[in-house]
Design a protein around this motif. Structure first.
Motif, PDB file in Angstrom:
ATOM      1  N   SER A 111       2.701   1.836  -3.203  1.00  0.00           N
ATOM      2  CA  SER A 111       1.098   2.422  -4.137  1.00  0.00           C
ATOM      3  C   SER A 111       1.580   3.518  -3.841  1.00  0.00           C
ATOM      4  O   SER A 111       0.798   4.474  -5.216  1.00  0.00           O
ATOM      5  CB  SER A 111       0.839   1.770  -3.983  1.00  0.00           C
ATOM      6  OG  SER A 111       0.644   0.628  -4.279  1.00  0.00           O
ATOM      7  N   ILE A 112       1.005   4.365  -3.000  1.00  0.00           N
ATOM      8  CA  ILE A 112       1.457   5.971  -2.388  1.00  0.00           C
ATOM      9  C   ILE A 112       2.121   6.312  -3.259  1.00  0.00           C
ATOM     10  O   ILE A 112       2.033   7.779  -3.605  1.00  0.00           O
ATOM     11  CB  ILE A 112       0.696   5.590  -0.739  1.00  0.00           C
ATOM     12  CG1 ILE A 112      -0.896   5.453  -0.544  1.00  0.00           C
ATOM     13  CG2 ILE A 112       0.391   7.555  -0.810  1.00  0.00           C
ATOM     14  CD1 ILE A 112      -0.547   5.010   0.947  1.00  0.00           C
ATOM     15  N   LEU A 136      -1.955   3.521 -11.442  1.00  0.00           N
ATOM     16  CA  LEU A 136      -1.328   2.683 -11.272  1.00  0.00           C
ATOM     17  C   LEU A 136      -1.553   1.135 -11.844  1.00  0.00           C
ATOM     18  O   LEU A 136      -1.842   0.662 -12.597  1.00  0.00           O
ATOM     19  CB  LEU A 136      -1.777   2.518  -9.550  1.00  0.00           C
ATOM     20  CG  LEU A 136      -1.303   3.126  -8.347  1.00  0.00           C
ATOM     21  CD1 LEU A 136      -2.659   3.449  -7.287  1.00  0.00           C
ATOM     22  CD2 LEU A 136       0.059   3.203  -7.803  1.00  0.00           C
ATOM     23  N   TRP A 173      -6.780   4.636   1.094  1.00  0.00           N
ATOM     24  CA  TRP A 173      -5.795   4.962   2.787  1.00  0.00           C
ATOM     25  C   TRP A 173      -4.647   5.740   2.899  1.00  0.00           C
ATOM     26  O   TRP A 173      -4.546   6.328   3.881  1.00  0.00           O
ATOM     27  CB  TRP A 173      -4.323   3.177   2.748  1.00  0.00           C
ATOM     28  CG  TRP A 173      -4.869   2.085   2.970  1.00  0.00           C
ATOM     29  CD1 TRP A 173      -5.237   0.955   2.389  1.00  0.00           C
ATOM     30  CD2 TRP A 173      -5.288   1.652   4.846  1.00  0.00           C
ATOM     31  NE1 TRP A 173      -5.569  -0.405   3.237  1.00  0.00           N
ATOM     32  CE2 TRP A 173      -5.261   0.271   4.738  1.00  0.00           C
ATOM     33  CE3 TRP A 173      -4.832   2.522   5.356  1.00  0.00           C
ATOM     34  CZ2 TRP A 173      -6.173  -0.346   5.706  1.00  0.00           C
ATOM     35  CZ3 TRP A 173      -4.953   1.738   6.560  1.00  0.00           C
ATOM     36  CH2 TRP A 173      -5.834   0.290   6.875  1.00  0.00           C
ATOM     37  N   PHE A 174      -4.576   6.555   1.805  1.00  0.00           N
ATOM     38  CA  PHE A 174      -3.599   8.305   1.848  1.00  0.00           C
ATOM     39  C   PHE A 174      -4.812   8.721   2.249  1.00  0.00           C
ATOM     40  O   PHE A 174      -4.392   9.196   2.964  1.00  0.00           O
ATOM     41  CB  PHE A 174      -4.331   8.436  -0.037  1.00  0.00           C
ATOM     42  CG  PHE A 174      -2.831   9.358  -0.320  1.00  0.00           C
ATOM     43  CD1 PHE A 174      -1.596   9.952   0.256  1.00  0.00           C
ATOM     44  CD2 PHE A 174      -3.666  10.285  -0.680  1.00  0.00           C
ATOM     45  CE1 PHE A 174      -0.916  10.855   0.247  1.00  0.00           C
ATOM     46  CE2 PHE A 174      -3.345  11.871  -0.525  1.00  0.00           C
ATOM     47  CZ  PHE A 174      -2.017  12.126  -0.180  1.00  0.00           C
ATOM     48  N   TRP A 197      -4.283   9.294  -9.662  1.00  0.00           N
ATOM     49  CA  TRP A 197      -4.384   7.164  -9.120  1.00  0.00           C
ATOM     50  C   TRP A 197      -5.344   6.011  -9.755  1.00  0.00           C
ATOM     51  O   TRP A 197      -4.500   5.655  -9.583  1.00  0.00           O
ATOM     52  CB  TRP A 197      -5.180   7.131  -8.102  1.00  0.00           C
ATOM     53  CG  TRP A 197      -5.355   8.476  -6.855  1.00  0.00           C
ATOM     54  CD1 TRP A 197      -5.781   9.356  -6.781  1.00  0.00           C
ATOM     55  CD2 TRP A 197      -3.869   8.053  -6.053  1.00  0.00           C
ATOM     56  NE1 TRP A 197      -4.449  10.115  -5.388  1.00  0.00           N
ATOM     57  CE2 TRP A 197      -3.288   9.209  -5.075  1.00  0.00           C
ATOM     58  CE3 TRP A 197      -3.618   6.707  -5.164  1.00  0.00           C
ATOM     59  CZ2 TRP A 197      -3.409   8.867  -4.326  1.00  0.00           C
ATOM     60  CZ3 TRP A 197      -2.875   6.549  -4.458  1.00  0.00           C
ATOM     61  CH2 TRP A 197      -2.735   8.234  -3.972  1.00  0.00           C
ATOM     62  N   TRP A 239      -6.008   0.748  -7.459  1.00  0.00           N
ATOM     63  CA  TRP A 239      -5.703   2.298  -6.996  1.00  0.00           C
ATOM     64  C   TRP A 239      -7.188   2.817  -5.823  1.00  0.00           C
ATOM     65  O   TRP A 239      -6.667   3.878  -5.096  1.00  0.00           O
ATOM     66  CB  TRP A 239      -6.033   2.701  -8.664  1.00  0.00           C
ATOM     67  CG  TRP A 239      -7.902   3.109  -9.121  1.00  0.00           C
ATOM     68  CD1 TRP A 239      -8.569   2.086  -9.575  1.00  0.00           C
ATOM     69  CD2 TRP A 239      -8.699   3.856  -8.204  1.00  0.00           C
ATOM     70  NE1 TRP A 239      -9.675   2.864  -9.483  1.00  0.00           N
ATOM     71  CE2 TRP A 239      -9.847   3.320  -8.880  1.00  0.00           C
ATOM     72  CE3 TRP A 239      -8.619   4.827  -7.712  1.00  0.00           C
ATOM     73  CZ2 TRP A 239     -11.142   4.660  -8.800  1.00  0.00           C
ATOM     74  CZ3 TRP A 239      -9.440   5.997  -7.860  1.00  0.00           C
ATOM     75  CH2 TRP A 239     -11.138   5.311  -7.939  1.00  0.00           C
ATOM     76  N   VAL A 253       0.594  -1.290   0.669  1.00  0.00           N
ATOM     77  CA  VAL A 253       0.245  -0.103   0.073  1.00  0.00           C
ATOM     78  C   VAL A 253       1.059   1.518   0.073  1.00  0.00           C
ATOM     79  O   VAL A 253       0.984   1.921  -0.445  1.00  0.00           O
ATOM     80  CB  VAL A 253      -0.712   0.079   0.974  1.00  0.00           C
ATOM     81  CG1 VAL A 253      -1.952   1.439   1.438  1.00  0.00           C
ATOM     82  CG2 VAL A 253      -2.006  -0.783   0.624  1.00  0.00           C
ATOM     83  N   LEU A 282       1.170  -3.198  -8.419  1.00  0.00           N
ATOM     84  CA  LEU A 282       0.388  -2.832  -7.223  1.00  0.00           C
ATOM     85  C   LEU A 282      -0.925  -2.638  -6.546  1.00  0.00           C
ATOM     86  O   LEU A 282      -1.573  -3.116  -7.304  1.00  0.00           O
ATOM     87  CB  LEU A 282       1.195  -0.966  -6.940  1.00  0.00           C
ATOM     88  CG  LEU A 282       2.492  -1.158  -7.395  1.00  0.00           C
ATOM     89  CD1 LEU A 282       2.847   0.648  -7.632  1.00  0.00           C
ATOM     90  CD2 LEU A 282       3.387  -1.643  -6.699  1.00  0.00           C
ATOM     91  N   VAL A 283      -1.171  -2.196  -5.817  1.00  0.00           N
ATOM     92  CA  VAL A 283      -1.969  -2.729  -5.129  1.00  0.00           C
ATOM     93  C   VAL A 283      -3.601  -2.000  -6.252  1.00  0.00           C
ATOM     94  O   VAL A 283      -3.099  -0.536  -6.248  1.00  0.00           O
ATOM     95  CB  VAL A 283      -3.230  -1.670  -3.239  1.00  0.00           C
ATOM     96  CG1 VAL A 283      -2.116  -2.822  -3.059  1.00  0.00           C
ATOM     97  CG2 VAL A 283      -2.513  -0.516  -3.460  1.00  0.00           C
ATOM     98  N   ALA A 328      -5.701   1.671  -2.229  1.00  0.00           N
ATOM     99  CA  ALA A 328      -3.766   3.045  -2.474  1.00  0.00           C
ATOM    100  C   ALA A 328      -5.009   4.324  -1.892  1.00  0.00           C
ATOM    101  O   ALA A 328      -5.011   5.307  -0.532  1.00  0.00           O
ATOM    102  CB  ALA A 328      -3.446   2.569  -3.625  1.00  0.00           C
ATOM    103  N   TYR A 329      -5.795   5.107  -2.696  1.00  0.00           N
ATOM    104  CA  TYR A 329      -6.668   6.086  -2.570  1.00  0.00           C
ATOM    105  C   TYR A 329      -6.942   6.505  -1.045  1.00  0.00           C
ATOM    106  O   TYR A 329      -7.017   7.364  -0.385  1.00  0.00           O
ATOM    107  CB  TYR A 329      -7.289   6.627  -3.379  1.00  0.00           C
ATOM    108  CG  TYR A 329      -7.898   8.374  -3.301  1.00  0.00           C
ATOM    109  CD1 TYR A 329      -7.029   9.241  -3.454  1.00  0.00           C
ATOM    110  CD2 TYR A 329      -9.773   8.166  -3.469  1.00  0.00           C
ATOM    111  CE1 TYR A 329      -7.299  10.563  -3.441  1.00  0.00           C
ATOM    112  CE2 TYR A 329      -9.909   9.560  -3.066  1.00  0.00           C
ATOM    113  CZ  TYR A 329      -8.926  10.170  -3.073  1.00  0.00           C
ATOM    114  OH  TYR A 329      -9.297  11.436  -3.358  1.00  0.00           O
TER     115      TYR A 329
END
Length: 75
Positions: A5-6, A19, A32-33, A16, A26, A2, A23-24, A29-30
């Motif tokens: 990815s960020i 990606l 979590w960000f 986003w 999008w 994660v 990676l995870v 990742a978004y």
């Protein structure tokens, strides 16, 4: 994964949704960000890293001064 990815999005500047597939997804990742931005996690990480870098350089971990730069442009 994660965090990778960020950081990929932040460093590359890509959208986003663009990606890479290794990676995870999008949206994960978004999500979590946004959560880490809202709860101040990124600010705490920045503060800890800054303090460690300054201490490693033999400086006081907390800065005592700052420089602000502003520029005016006639339009």
């Amino acid at each position: 994964l994660v965090l990778d990815s960020i950081l990929y999005v932040l460093v590359s500047g890509c959208a986003w949704r663009l990606l890479p597939h290794d990676l995870v997804p999008w949206d994960a990742a978004y999500r979590w960000f946004r959560a880490w931005s809202a709860d101040g996690t990124w600010n705490r990480v920045h503060d800890v890293l800054r303090d460690r870098v300054r201490a490693a350089e033999g400086r006081d971990p907390q800065p005592t001064a700052a420089v602000l730069d502003a520029q005016s442009i006639k339009t």
